[in-house]
Design an enzyme around this catalytic site. Sequence first.
Site, PDB file in Angstrom:
ATOM      1  N   CYS A  64      26.447  53.300  17.039  1.00  0.00           N
ATOM      2  CA  CYS A  64      25.778  53.460  15.738  1.00  0.00           C
ATOM      3  C   CYS A  64      24.494  52.638  15.676  1.00  0.00           C
ATOM      4  CB  CYS A  64      26.738  53.060  14.622  1.00  0.00           C
ATOM      5  SG  CYS A  64      25.982  52.940  12.990  1.00  0.00           S
ATOM      6  N   CYS A  67      24.043  50.518  12.499  1.00  0.00           N
ATOM      7  CA  CYS A  67      24.970  49.373  12.536  1.00  0.00           C
ATOM      8  C   CYS A  67      24.308  48.177  13.218  1.00  0.00           C
ATOM      9  CB  CYS A  67      26.254  49.736  13.287  1.00  0.00           C
ATOM     10  SG  CYS A  67      27.255  51.015  12.494  1.00  0.00           S
TER      11      CYS A  67
END
Length: 322
Positions: A64, A67
């Site tokens: 991600c 993230c």
Amino acid sequence: MSGMDNPYGASLGGQMTGSASFGGGQSGAQGSYIKDTTTANFSKDVMDESRRQPVLVDFWAPWCGPCKQLTPVLEKVVNEAGGRVKLVKLNIDDHPAIPGQLGIQSIPAIVAFVDGRPVDGFMGAVPESQILQFIEKLAGPAGDDQEAEIEAALAEAKQLLEAGDFQNAAQLFGAVMQADPENAAAVAGIAECMIAVGQYERASELLSALTEELTKDPAVQAASKKLAQFEEARKLGDPLALQQALQLNPDDHASRLKLAKILNAQGKREEAVEELLTIMRKDRTFEDDGARKQLVEFFETWGFKDPASISGRRKLSSILFS
């Protein structure tokens, strides 16, 4: 302060460290406020822990991109919150059951738990300011909490100092200084601890590096005066030799004055008072009433409520007004 690199972080006998944390404290990225969890540990790490303070759960995955943008900012803000909230990270690739139960469909997703249940959250790599607002909404503004914690730590540190537990007192004073380097009470307390264990040079380095404003604080001035008295006492000679001189000549007031200063440095305050009162009873003119002046200086350094000050003032009054 200037010219000093965390003098309070060094040791009293190798152990003085700031062990407490306050609202402005900071630990490592994976410090006590941040941990990874698993499906098996989720209940303990999140549900149980959220009954002590809010817990933020960061649902993330290695692939991600957002993230990776959010994580360092989120960890920084949580660390700087100093324990007002905690952060628990769950890798959804390794542990998909929990995010599935909570309906987490995209990441990064942050869910706040309080008293064992989810109460709020946000999604995406939001800016630091938004994370700060989110935490303040959960835990309240940092200022009041930090100020209360600092005051409590100072009160405990002063009690430990008065009880002679210089090691633990120094740890608390040091922790306060890490959170608030310009806290005069903590600076004075650290200096007092250093003086108490004979680290006069370190105390001198600390006090000489203070800003002009800090040096004007009464507590800091008292510590500086105490240090000056101790350093003077170190140069006055052998107390046993002075006592022998007084046995040969009880009217050797110069030796008695030196002995009083040494006794004070040794922590024998009542004995120091008696030596100075003896000079006063014998000769008020010695060094232009020097014994009384030295006694008053001792009282100012010890503090008005010190037992030796209270007793000494009473005896001094009986001489002055008899």
